[in-house]
Design a protein around this motif. Structure first.
Motif, PDB file in Angstrom:
ATOM      1  N   LEU A 210      20.918  -1.264  10.793  1.00 12.48           N
ATOM      2  CA  LEU A 210      19.662  -2.006  10.983  1.00 12.48           C
ATOM      3  C   LEU A 210      19.755  -3.373  10.298  1.00 12.48           C
ATOM      4  N   ALA A 211      20.305  -3.385   9.075  1.00 16.92           N
ATOM      5  CA  ALA A 211      20.430  -4.639   8.323  1.00 16.92           C
ATOM      6  C   ALA A 211      21.431  -5.575   8.994  1.00 16.92           C
ATOM      7  N   GLU A 212      22.569  -5.011   9.352  1.00 14.88           N
ATOM      8  CA  GLU A 212      23.660  -5.784   9.958  1.00 14.88           C
ATOM      9  C   GLU A 212      23.190  -6.497  11.226  1.00 14.88           C
ATOM     10  N   LYS A 213      22.421  -5.768  12.051  1.00 13.51           N
ATOM     11  CA  LYS A 213      21.977  -6.313  13.333  1.00 13.51           C
ATOM     12  C   LYS A 213      20.651  -7.057  13.219  1.00 13.51           C
ATOM     13  N   GLY A 214      20.123  -7.160  12.002  1.00 11.13           N
ATOM     14  CA  GLY A 214      18.860  -7.884  11.833  1.00 11.13           C
ATOM     15  C   GLY A 214      17.691  -7.230  12.539  1.00 11.13           C
ATOM     16  N   LEU A 215      17.672  -5.898  12.610  1.00 13.34           N
ATOM     17  CA  LEU A 215      16.621  -5.206  13.367  1.00 13.34           C
ATOM     18  C   LEU A 215      15.391  -4.841  12.535  1.00 13.34           C
ATOM     19  N   ALA A 216      15.514  -4.914  11.199  1.00 10.54           N
ATOM     20  CA  ALA A 216      14.372  -4.517  10.361  1.00 10.54           C
ATOM     21  C   ALA A 216      13.827  -5.714   9.586  1.00 10.54           C
ATOM     22  N   HIS A 217      12.519  -5.915   9.660  1.00  9.39           N
ATOM     23  CA  HIS A 217      11.871  -6.957   8.854  1.00  9.39           C
ATOM     24  C   HIS A 217      11.640  -6.485   7.423  1.00  9.39           C
ATOM     25  N   ALA A 218      11.288  -5.206   7.290  1.00 10.90           N
ATOM     26  CA  ALA A 218      11.026  -4.623   5.977  1.00 10.90           C
ATOM     27  C   ALA A 218      11.509  -3.180   6.010  1.00 10.90           C
ATOM     28  N   MET A 219      11.971  -2.672   4.860  1.00  9.65           N
ATOM     29  CA  MET A 219      12.475  -1.288   4.844  1.00  9.65           C
ATOM     30  C   MET A 219      12.284  -0.697   3.458  1.00  9.65           C
ATOM     31  N   ILE A 220      12.071   0.617   3.430  1.00 11.73           N
ATOM     32  CA  ILE A 220      11.943   1.358   2.167  1.00 11.73           C
ATOM     33  C   ILE A 220      12.400   2.778   2.453  1.00 11.73           C
ATOM     34  N   ASP A 221      12.828   3.505   1.417  1.00 13.03           N
ATOM     35  CA  ASP A 221      13.103   4.919   1.656  1.00 13.03           C
ATOM     36  C   ASP A 221      11.889   5.728   1.201  1.00 13.03           C
ATOM     37  N   VAL A 222      11.581   6.781   1.916  1.00 14.78           N
ATOM     38  CA  VAL A 222      10.369   7.555   1.618  1.00 14.78           C
ATOM     39  C   VAL A 222      10.637   8.514   0.464  1.00 14.78           C
ATOM     40  N   SER A 223      10.274   8.081  -0.737  1.00 17.24           N
ATOM     41  CA  SER A 223      10.430   8.951  -1.898  1.00 17.24           C
ATOM     42  C   SER A 223       9.076   9.370  -2.458  1.00 17.24           C
ATOM     43  N   ASP A 224       8.086   8.507  -2.354  1.00 15.28           N
ATOM     44  CA  ASP A 224       6.760   8.807  -2.919  1.00 15.28           C
ATOM     45  C   ASP A 224       5.778   9.345  -1.878  1.00 15.28           C
ATOM     46  N   GLY A 225       6.204   9.450  -0.644  1.00 15.20           N
ATOM     47  CA  GLY A 225       5.316   9.883   0.436  1.00 15.20           C
ATOM     48  C   GLY A 225       5.094   8.719   1.398  1.00 15.20           C
ATOM     49  N   LEU A 226       4.974   9.078   2.679  1.00 15.44           N
ATOM     50  CA  LEU A 226       4.884   8.082   3.762  1.00 15.44           C
ATOM     51  C   LEU A 226       3.801   7.035   3.516  1.00 15.44           C
ATOM     52  N   VAL A 227       2.573   7.472   3.233  1.00 18.16           N
ATOM     53  CA  VAL A 227       1.462   6.523   3.111  1.00 18.16           C
ATOM     54  C   VAL A 227       1.639   5.620   1.892  1.00 18.16           C
ATOM     55  N   ARG A 228       2.088   6.217   0.791  1.00 15.44           N
ATOM     56  CA  ARG A 228       2.230   5.415  -0.417  1.00 15.44           C
ATOM     57  C   ARG A 228       3.403   4.434  -0.291  1.00 15.44           C
ATOM     58  N   ASP A 229       4.484   4.893   0.317  1.00 10.28           N
ATOM     59  CA  ASP A 229       5.627   3.983   0.478  1.00 10.28           C
ATOM     60  C   ASP A 229       5.320   2.877   1.488  1.00 10.28           C
ATOM     61  N   LEU A 230       4.557   3.229   2.534  1.00  8.45           N
ATOM     62  CA  LEU A 230       4.121   2.189   3.464  1.00  8.45           C
ATOM     63  C   LEU A 230       3.237   1.186   2.719  1.00  8.45           C
ATOM     64  N   GLY A 231       2.445   1.680   1.788  1.00  8.23           N
ATOM     65  CA  GLY A 231       1.619   0.808   0.948  1.00  8.23           C
ATOM     66  C   GLY A 231       2.456  -0.200   0.174  1.00  8.23           C
ATOM     67  N   HIS A 232       3.641   0.237  -0.294  1.00  6.94           N
ATOM     68  CA  HIS A 232       4.522  -0.703  -1.006  1.00  6.94           C
ATOM     69  C   HIS A 232       4.950  -1.839  -0.071  1.00  6.94           C
ATOM     70  N   ILE A 233       5.250  -1.485   1.180  1.00  3.11           N
ATOM     71  CA  ILE A 233       5.641  -2.514   2.160  1.00  3.11           C
ATOM     72  C   ILE A 233       4.467  -3.445   2.452  1.00  3.11           C
ATOM     73  N   THR A 234       3.289  -2.876   2.748  1.00  9.48           N
ATOM     74  CA  THR A 234       2.164  -3.731   3.159  1.00  9.48           C
ATOM     75  C   THR A 234       1.697  -4.630   2.016  1.00  9.48           C
ATOM     76  N   GLU A 235       1.639  -4.078   0.798  1.00  6.94           N
ATOM     77  CA  GLU A 235       1.227  -4.908  -0.348  1.00  6.94           C
ATOM     78  C   GLU A 235       2.179  -6.081  -0.540  1.00  6.94           C
ATOM     79  N   GLN A 236       3.475  -5.767  -0.524  1.00  8.73           N
ATOM     80  CA  GLN A 236       4.430  -6.829  -0.812  1.00  8.73           C
ATOM     81  C   GLN A 236       4.609  -7.795   0.356  1.00  8.73           C
ATOM     82  N   SER A 237       4.228  -7.341   1.548  1.00  2.00           N
ATOM     83  CA  SER A 237       4.334  -8.220   2.715  1.00  2.00           C
ATOM     84  C   SER A 237       3.017  -8.916   3.001  1.00  2.00           C
TER      85      SER A 237
END
Lengths: 334, 334
Positions: A210-237
């Motif tokens: 995904l990184a190599e081909k430039g397909l992802a704008h933002a990425m995280i691994d789900v360690s704290d739970g889907l909603v909370r980890d998505l929150g990390h992306i939305t807050e920082q973005s």
């Protein structure tokens, strides 16, 4: 003030404030899956540290030490993967009571050894200490092309939100383990979910592609739970997000699990430690994402969309679910 | 078999055996102060991991959390220094009970912040976890010129053995702290020794200069005690050593300490955590070593000589001291 009143996120915010730093080689410090520091004009170093602690992250009575070793490696590899990097060198600090059986230590290291062989990484350092209980801290060093690292902060309105694999299985596995103890490993009905909890596998290949081909704008691994980890992306973005429950990829085991729909959604939305990739990608790259997933034989599911504004809306059959988006596993909040 | 019967060295040997590895970029893996891995043709990465654990490395009742933070940084910086490297980026994993006061956490981080400012390094990552007791694991990343790294394995017969500063003061400070508790910090008679234990300072400048000028054949920082750390050098260099007790540099506080000579020698020979540099250097470089020490205003004392053969002989007024050279602080050996 006791830290359990403050919560982990507050502590991390405080730390980030305290350590604002201006070293020219630091590209990203605290606040992503790994730090990013320049090595050369083109390459950067990715650094991550994680702990697994007895009684907090695992209970000895249902966690074979072999899997503690494997998991300690995988959770760090997953952090490097989520930046689009290549994991390279591992260090471990292991603490344990002095009356620990050497067989346990051997099993732990056998897990580490098998796991690093699977990922093609190398153990280069370690520390062992006496302590009251067993814990293992892993530091992993990875590298990436400086211009291809994927941060949490890159999500843009209209991006499609994807998740790899299925969601909530690690939390389901943990439920079964808590109920049945070590015997859960032999329970064929939930074996995959139990192994997902004990032996998660980091999605290194998919993340790098995904990184190599430039397909992802933002990425995280789900360690704290889907909603909370998505929150990390939305807050920082600085964006918002809408998730649709009907789209969440659930495993057959989850579907067969004899609990009601609410409980399953709860597991899928807030259950931690799946170590799947959660990423956002512009809609015009949908075909490329799906093609890549097919080629790597990895399930990838669009589960929602990035929006203007703030916060995550979770829609269930068109209705907004009253879910606290700060939920998911957080240390120090009871 | 319980690990306390085996001892830390045995465990580390086992780990080293298990993880023999052949990655072309790994120059040194487990078994020195840090690992050494190639970054470019000329430069290499130095990686080290260490833990400070409540009840093992410090007791809360006589250790201000500010100093736990400072020491956690210094012990890692000392490892990078002992290789002749430049410390750069720090990661910390902190575990603590959820009823910990936030003030303690703030003090801990204030110590880390002041310490990294002193060394010119930067915190780039961290992890906080719930646990039964307080512990902090630090990983430090440094760099060095690949051809100037100083290993434990380079000592040669006839090398002079040097130590910086004085020896045994940290152990002396710990004795005073154990007897007097936190009040020891106000005891002017032993303030330096107490601070040596609570707030050791890594000898970065001296170590880098020794490496830069090619003055040290082998080097280690004294964390496990003089005799035991010298043992690490002699074993890995396949040489022996003779130490003369009369030459050991003792502080005025140690000399004034109202205990008998045997006890003081015991502290000087086996007391850990001084974080002084122990290095060997060919006799023809004696003038250069002494000149450097004067210029940096650091006490450097020749305390013995490297020999052919194996083992460390400790001579006291010409007689061999019956000291178990495996002594010094060792985890898991009671």
């Amino acid at each position: 003030m006791k830290i359990k009143k403050l919560g982990e996120d507050h502590i991390i915010d405080k730390i980030r404030e305290t350590f604002r730093t201006g070293h020219p080689r630091i590209i990203k410090s605290i606040g992503d899956d790994t730090s990013v520091t320049a090595i050369t004009e083109k390459r950067c170093l990715l650094l991550t540290i994680d702990s697994l602690i007895e009684g907090v992250h695992f209970k000895k009575d249902y966690t074979p030490p072999y899997y503690i070793g494997r998991k300690a490696v995988s959770i760090s590899v997953s952090d490097i993967a989520a930046m689009g990097g290549t994991p390279l060198f591992l260090l471990t600090a292991i603490s344990m009571p002095e009356d620990t059986d050497f067989e346990l230590v051997e099993e732990l290291y056998r897990g580490i050894k098998d796991s690093i062989a699977d990922y093609g990484i190398h153990l280069v350092g370690g520390n062992t200490s006496k302590a009251e209980s067993l814990s293992i801290t892993t530091t992993l060093v990875g590298e990436a092309d400086k211009h291809k690292v994927v941060y949490r902060s890159g999500a843009k309105p209209e991006d499609v939100i994807y998740i790899t694999g299925t969601t909530g299985d690690s939390a389901l596995g943990l439920e079964i383990l808590s109920e049945e103890g070590i015997a859960a490993l032999e329970n064929v009905s939930y074996r995959e979910a139990v192994l997902k909890h004990l032996n998660p596998v980091a999605r290194v290949g998919m993340a790098r592609a995904l990184a190599e081909k430039g397909l992802a704008h933002a990425m995280i691994d789900v360690s704290d739970g889907l909603v909370r980890d998505l929150g990390h992306i939305t807050e920082q973005s600085n964006v918002g997000a809408i998730i649709e429950c009907e789209r969440l990829p659930l495993s057959q085991e989850m579907l067969d699990y004899p609990r009601n729909r609410d409980h399953k959604l709860w597991l899928a939305l807030t259950g931690g430690e799946d170590y799947e990739l959660l990423f956002t990608s512009p809609p015009e790259k949908k075909d490329a994402v799906e093609l890549l997933a097919r080629r790597l034989n990895i399930r990838v599911t669009p589960i929602g969309i990035v929006t203007e504004g703030k916060g995550t809306k979770v829609l269930d059959r068109g209705e907004e679910l009253a879910i606290d988006t700060s939920q998911g596993y957080q240390h120090f909040v009871s």
